[in-house]
Design an enzyme around this catalytic site. Structure first.
Site: not given
Ligand code: G1P
Ligand code: G1P
Lengths: 345, 345
Positions: B50, B53, B75, B112, B152, B160, B163, B165, B167, B311
């Site tokens: 890691c 760590c 970073n 960790h 995140n 990624s 551990h 953490h 940012q 989504f």
């Molecule tokens: O309507 P669907 O294809 O089942 O659903 C998808 O599209 C929608 C519209 O962008 C979103 O709100 C849903 O989260 C997504 O899963």
């Molecule tokens: O900095 P990381 O953890 O590698 O990256 C993650 O956080 C960032 C900040 O939200 C984003 O821009 C990246 O797309 C995501 O993968």
């Protein structure tokens, strides 16, 4: 001087007024995070278990038509429903409004195995003709002031069925993204008496750096302020407020450029490339919207390969969208890809 | 009358001015789309591979300190870099600006195997103390006008490394989301001479419907205008512009409520619950910002189960954010979950 290929910088989105943070040096970062699955499947032309194939039964119990051409129906689990009475709610700081609308599903083809890049131009032309019909009919309704045509392609984009299809959500209020564009377009129109996107297109055609494909009536480019790694915008050369005023020739040409862009996409990582696409058009609220200039946007999440996507998370959610490669790098990559689909070579 | 549990409606976000579309009836929709992997791993307290760590070497070649307490470093692949000269670029419609800043990584613990919900309150208190130190130091720099603290959590959120953490991205310009909040907070302050969030909190404490956890100095609730299914906001009862003015007692209490909220989260689907969290605070641009009232937000993507997320795609990207369950349903579910982490029972 500011080196766009090395220095972090912000770029202004003329259509929304927002900014995007560009960090080109960040592509050097090793990736140890999540990898997406690549699903390479041979799909049959007809799948008896697919709820979008002709003649099949859907979850809601309805039976699909034996359609031979692009076909649409009302979503059985629509997020928007008609005839919700217009009503406003306010209690102290809490404010809500009833929303009314319709959600439709648009099957691009009866053939389960297809996607836009492998469909014929004539077939895509029929999809656009169906979009036009839907846009006209939905937009004509008194309580529908905005019609959003879009496609979620690929499981990674929340698409629950690989049958080629898109959606249309039409509603009473004008959504956030379109409201921003109405404001920016109108302001420019009032000051210059010419469409913002016409002037932008002129500048891009001179610069050439971000152009991907040109056809007779359309141009596809990576917008200067692109947020998604390989974001693409298709702009008609003539200022059409909506897709309704396209001539038949223009419509066919629009089909051509959609095919060309999606072929480039599939060729990038040699997979069926996931994205969400959408057409932004003038609202259907009966106002004039002289300033509008419709355009189609593709927001694809993949960044480095078929399995590594760009995550719009922490910083992007709480602060500002951020991208790693510049629009110019993305455009160059896409431009240089073959024009023939990898599966045909 | 408008039935919030059955009719689609829009709700107003008083902090940003934006709206969210709520479609409560949509939960009946069957899900046939992508399922996420559930990774249930027993992690060791120390992982030699890691890069976070203590004592280990990072990708950039640097060696981590043998830290025993929360620890931060710059970073190695920062999206923002210091000393980019302030410069503006304009050519026709294209507009860009150099951006300057710093990105730091904040390790919450040398261990960790931990996450915030299973850390002791005293340990979380030390994380907050480190956030305070960083916020003070970074914010004091002349060319840093905004400091974004965030986490995140989980591979699904682009994280990624498991551990524990977070940012910090600090920069010259004030990012989009915070700019919107500055505007809304200031407007309310000017009209009412009281903090918008103090008044909002008062109303929520009376309504009780959206409250999840209360501690002496903090309240956690699902905001009325929540976008993410189980979105949570932590608000200090006293109006603090930033985390810097918290008393030691309040800071400890803040640690307590972070633990309480993240325990609820893990208990929801009995997994280590993914989210992005962030603290929105007054900018560090030297202005007074009387109106500000800091708050912490959690944006978790999971919707129906450990494997089915919401989504934010097509419609959400092109139109307006949309959610399926109401804020009240989400709050009730979270409120009724046990206060003890599932792994301890
Ligand atoms: O309507 P669907 O294809 O089942 O659903 C998808 O599209 C929608 C519209 O962008 C979103 O709100 C849903 O989260 C997504 O899963
Ligand atoms: O900095 P990381 O953890 O590698 O990256 C993650 O956080 C960032 C900040 O939200 C984003 O821009 C990246 O797309 C995501 O993968």
């Amino acid at each position: 001087m500011l080196d766009f290929n090395d220095n972090s910088h912000r770029r202004h989105n003329i259509l929304t007024g927002d900014w995007v943070l560009v960090s080109p040096h960040r592509t050097k970062r090793p990736w140890q995070g999540k990898e997406e699955e690549v699903i390479i499947e041979e799909r049959p032309s007809y799948d008896p278990s697919c709820y979008l194939c002709p003649g099949n039964e859907r979850a809601g119990g309805h039976k699909n038509e034996e359609y031979k051409e692009p076909w649409s129906f009302t979503n059985d689990f629509a997020a928007l429903k008609r005839d919700v009475p217009e009503e406003k709610f306010k209690s102290g700081l809490l404010k809500a409004e009833a929303e009314s609308g319709t959600c439709k599903v648009v099957c691009f083809s009866p053939d389960h195995s297809l996607t836009l890049p492998v469909m014929d131009v004539a077939e895509i032309d029929k999809v656009i003709a169906l979009w036009q019909r839907e846009f006209r009919e939905l937009g004509a309704k008194k309580d529908i002031n905005h019609v959003q045509i879009f496609e979620n392609k690929g499981a990674i984009m929340g698409c629950s069925n690989p049958h080629p299809h898109g959606q249309i959500w039409a509603q009473r209020t004008i959504p956030l993204e379109v409201t921003k564009k109405c404001k920016q377009l109108t302001e420019y129109w009032n000051n210059n008496k010419v469409s913002l996107l016409s002037d932008y297109l002129k500048q891009e055609l001179q610069a050439k750096e971000r152009i991907i494909v040109e056809t007779e009536y359309f141009v596809a480019l990576v917008p200067y302020w692109a947020v998604w790694p390989y974001e693409v915008m298709i702009i008609p050369r003539n200022q059409h407020r909506t897709i309704l005023s396209l001539t038949e020739e223009e419509r066919k040409d629009y089909a051509k450029i959609i095919k060309a862009v999606t072929i480039k996409y599939d060729n990038l990582f040699k997979i069926s490339f996931p994205y969400s696409s959408g057409i932004h058009q003038a609202p259907t609220d009966g106002r004039d919207w002289d300033s509008w200039h419709f355009h189609m946007l593709f927001y694809p999440p993949l960044l480095r390969s078929a399995t590594v996507k760009k995550f719009m998370v922490g910083y992007e959610m709480f602060a500002t969208p951020q991208r790693d490669i510049t629009a110019e790098m993305a455009a160059e990559t896409l431009r240089n890809l073959p024009d023939v689909h990898y599966s045909k070579t």
